[in-house]
Design an enzyme around this catalytic site. Structure first.
Site, PDB file in Angstrom:
ATOM      1  N   THR A 389       0.863  -1.162   0.000  1.00 49.45           N
ATOM      2  CA  THR A 389       0.000   0.000   0.000  1.00 49.45           C
ATOM      3  C   THR A 389       0.902   1.214   0.000  1.00 49.45           C
ATOM      4  O   THR A 389       2.077   1.088   0.257  1.00 49.45           O
ATOM      5  CB  THR A 389      -0.859  -0.068   1.282  1.00 49.45           C
ATOM      6  N   GLU A 428      -7.129  -7.675  -3.457  1.00 50.86           N
ATOM      7  CA  GLU A 428      -7.870  -7.123  -2.324  1.00 50.86           C
ATOM      8  C   GLU A 428      -8.938  -8.077  -1.791  1.00 50.86           C
ATOM      9  O   GLU A 428      -9.418  -7.901  -0.675  1.00 50.86           O
ATOM     10  CB  GLU A 428      -8.521  -5.807  -2.750  1.00 50.86           C
ATOM     11  N   SER A 460     -11.076  -2.522   5.217  1.00 48.41           N
ATOM     12  CA  SER A 460      -9.698  -2.043   5.061  1.00 48.41           C
ATOM     13  C   SER A 460      -9.157  -1.551   6.395  1.00 48.41           C
ATOM     14  O   SER A 460      -9.912  -1.327   7.342  1.00 48.41           O
ATOM     15  CB  SER A 460      -9.687  -0.885   4.058  1.00 48.41           C
ATOM     16  N   SER A 461      -7.849  -1.383   6.453  1.00 52.37           N
ATOM     17  CA  SER A 461      -7.218  -0.746   7.615  1.00 52.37           C
ATOM     18  C   SER A 461      -6.648   0.620   7.257  1.00 52.37           C
ATOM     19  O   SER A 461      -6.065   1.294   8.116  1.00 52.37           O
ATOM     20  CB  SER A 461      -6.065  -1.614   8.133  1.00 52.37           C
ATOM     21  N   GLY A 481       0.873  -0.735   5.410  1.00 51.67           N
ATOM     22  CA  GLY A 481       1.249  -1.682   6.470  1.00 51.67           C
ATOM     23  C   GLY A 481       0.134  -2.595   6.942  1.00 51.67           C
ATOM     24  O   GLY A 481       0.210  -3.136   8.043  1.00 51.67           O
TER      25      GLY A 481
HETATM   26  O1  DON Z   1      -6.810  -2.100   2.858  1.00 50.36           O
HETATM   27  C1  DON Z   1      -6.039  -2.669   3.626  1.00 50.36           C
HETATM   28  O2  DON Z   1      -6.111  -2.586   4.827  1.00 50.36           O
HETATM   29  C2  DON Z   1      -4.893  -3.472   3.059  1.00 50.36           C
HETATM   30  N1  DON Z   1      -5.229  -3.946   1.763  1.00 50.36           N
HETATM   31  C3  DON Z   1      -3.667  -2.632   3.063  1.00 50.36           C
HETATM   32  C4  DON Z   1      -2.442  -3.364   2.582  1.00 50.36           C
HETATM   33  C5  DON Z   1      -1.170  -2.723   2.935  1.00 50.36           C
HETATM   34  O3  DON Z   1      -1.126  -1.748   3.641  1.00 50.36           O
HETATM   35  C6  DON Z   1       0.073  -3.356   2.447  1.00 50.36           C
HETATM   36  N2  DON Z   1       1.208  -2.566   2.754  1.00 50.36           N
HETATM   37  N3  DON Z   1       2.229  -2.837   3.214  1.00 50.36           N
END
Ligand code: DON
Length: 581
Positions: A389, A428, A460-461, A481
């Site tokens: 991300t 996703e 999502s986070s 993250g």
């Molecule tokens: O939306 C989310 O929470 C995850 N798909 C985010 C993924 C992410 O932050 C990967 N990064 N290191």
């Protein structure tokens, strides 16, 4: 010819000459991004008084700052940066993924744009469960079946209503970077090499990211197919992605690899404009992303549980402070697993989850000096009401502040490149709870509310956040993250507000993370040993892990002469880069 007509003829000639040279000049300008993509440096800190941009890549930051200097506002820059990242940072920057934008605009308007991916119409609850009941995480995480319907391009056009410049100016640098190429950094080279096998395994046509020999720092990456896709988007708008040739290429790719995204799925994708999560903490107002992100709610729950407990006096990274934060995270992530999901499709008791009285009760059994236990701390409402991300922060001279987190989910998403269109698709779908009790790739557990359903957005986070002080933007913050995102944002905010750290220290000092399950605290390698041993004495299990997040922050204050003072910091943990002027 008399004098008048000589004068008229020379005027005409002069006008033709000027317009010819101007158009030649602008053609020349259009052929060069105006900076050198074959030689550039990473800048970790920058100060300015007019505008600031922090992103995961120096070329993307440079694109952003140039847009600001040419009269664009923070939204213009955020759009251009996202498009540039889709080219120069293919592991996470994207047009095949989704994201969230939180903004505080100069007129006081607060915005939250949701361009999260959604599940295709043919998706269903048990699509990643085999006949024996086993969870098929390989399918939810890799290859064609792992993708949700991409939202990024729709999100960029939606947010363009808040921008000033024509979209074609914002996409031009990305087109040039894709078409003419740019040199890759050391970390990009090693990351592409690490993913080589995956690129071969998850593609029906070998993509541009696979080279015969290994990639090395300084190699040039040219992406012609991607440049053509970006041109279709420039010429046809969102339809240049969701309809016509690009859509057909996506669907053909899906068919070759047993994916399920159809032309109708793409055409029907909708952005949602939402109301940001808004709450106060120690006199500051926090704006963050609401559902379908858990980020804003987790931030509100944890900060509310922390407030009134004198965290500042406990001391930065002291065992007592880390323990308090961990215990609030335990409770917030237990609630996340049980209740949170796409608010458009399921009932979520949001009001109750963030109410002060509920959160006070939630902390009633908190004991300083003693580790809580995740198997005892379940979700708190007795009867429910029925790593890739990327983040970017931008501030402009008019006081617009924009915080965007965007994602493919894992590094390079599903690993599948749409052949002929040159971009990576997301993975996703793994952010749904594919089977109750089976953690996703970030160890997050989920329940019925985050089960897969057609058209639903996966939880999502991502936590793009803006902190206001006296109703003016004070911090623009966010990070990638996975599930560590809300806890990194939380720590960065407390590091500035409570522990008075400089922006650079707030970003770069060691971070820790707890998420209810697994019942342990994860710490970065440089986390103080002394704190670790004290926490162990309290009963905590501590595990060292790699970097937590890549946080991008802009702090906005006024100088003594009442001029805007922008301090921009890019995280030490990657190629992150800060620019300001
Ligand atoms: O939306 C989310 O929470 C995850 N798909 C985010 C993924 C992410 O932050 C990967 N990064 N290191």
């Amino acid at each position: 010819m008399n004098r008048i007509s000589i004068w008229t003829a020379s005027k005409i000639f002069f006008c033709i000459f000027i317009s010819l040279t101007t158009s030649l000049f602008s053609v020349a300008q259009q052929q060069q991004p105006g900076f050198n993509p074959y030689q550039y440096e990473i800048k970790k800190q920058a100060e300015g008084s007019k505008g600031a941009v922090v992103t995961a890549h120096p070329l993307a930051s440079e694109v952003g700052i140039r847009i600001l200097k040419s009269g664009g506002n923070a939204v213009d820059a955020a759009i251009a940066v996202q498009l540039a990242l889709a080219v120069v940072y293919p592991g996470a920057g994207n047009i095949g993924g989704g994201g969230f934008m939180v903004g505080y605009l100069q007129d006081g308007k607060k915005i939250a744009v949701d361009y999260r991916e959604s599940a295709p119409a043919a998706a269903h609850r048990d699509m990643y469960i085999d006949k024996d009941g086993n969870a098929l995480t390989e399918k939810s995480q890799n290859g064609h079946l792992a993708s949700g319907i991409p939202g990024t391009v729709a999100g960029l056009f939606f947010s363009h209503r808040y921008a000033k410049l024509p979209f074609r100016d914002l996409i031009a640098p990305a087109i040039l970077l894709a078409e003419k190429g740019f040199v890759i950094t050391k970390s990009e080279a090693s990351s592409l090499n690490r993913h080589r096998d995956a690129f071969i395994r998850y593609n029906t046509v070998v993509p541009v990211f696979v080279k015969e020999t290994s990639w090395k720092e300084g190699d040039t990456l040219i992406q012609k197919d991607l440049a053509n896709t970006l041109k279709r988007i420039r010429d046809k708008g969102a339809a240049g992605f969701y309809e016509g040739e690009t859509a057909n290429l996506i669907v053909a790719e899906m068919k070759r690899g047993n994916g399920i995204i159809t032309n109708a799925d793409l055409k029907n994708y909708k952005v949602r404009e939402r109301i940001p999560v808004e709450f106060t903490y120690n006199g500051y107002t926090i704006l963050s992303m609401p559902l379908p992100s858990s980020g804003g709610i987790i931030l509100q729950q944890t900060l509310t549980m922390i407030s009134g407990k004198n965290i500042a006096e406990k001391g930065f990274l002291s065992a007592d402070a880390v323990q308090l934060v961990t215990e609030t995270e335990r409770r917030a992530y237990a609630d996340r697993a049980e209740y949170l999901g796409d608010i458009d499709k399921v009932k979520v008791p949001v009001k109750q989850l963030v109410s002060k009285s509920y959160l006070e009760k939630r902390m009633a059994d908190y004991q300083p000096d003693k580790a809580g236990n995740s198997s005892e701390i379940k979700a708190g409402i007795p009867t429910p009401e029925s790593e890739e991300t990327t983040h970017l922060s931008v501030v402009d001279q008019w006081g617009n502040a924009i915080s965007v987190t965007t994602t493919l989910n894992g590094g390079y998403g599903s690993g599948t490149v749409v052949s002929g269109a040159g971009f990576l698709m997301n993975n996703e779908m793994d952010d749904f709870s594919i089977k109750p009790g089976v953690p996703n790739m970030y160890g997050a557990l989920g329940n019925e509310n985050n089960a897969i359903a057609a058209g639903k957005r996966m939880l999502s986070s991502m936590t793009p956040t803006i902190v206001l002080k006296n109703n003016q933007p004070y911090l623009v913050v966010g990070t990638p993250g996975g599930t560590t995102i809300p806890t990194s944002v939380l720590q960065t905010i407390m590091n500035v507000i409570d522990f008075n750290l400089s922006v650079s220290d707030a970003v770069n000092k060691p971070k820790f993370h707890h998420q209810w399950m697994p019942d342990e605290i994860f710490v970065e390698a440089d986390f103080p040993d002394d704190t670790v041993s004290q926490l162990k004495k309290m009963g905590y299990k501590i595990s060292k892990r790699g970097y937590i997040g890549r946080t991008e922050v802009i702090k906005i204050t006024k100088s003594v002469s009442n001029k805007l003072l922008l301090e921009a910091v890019g995280d030490k943990r990657g190629d992150d880069d800060a620019r300001a002027y």
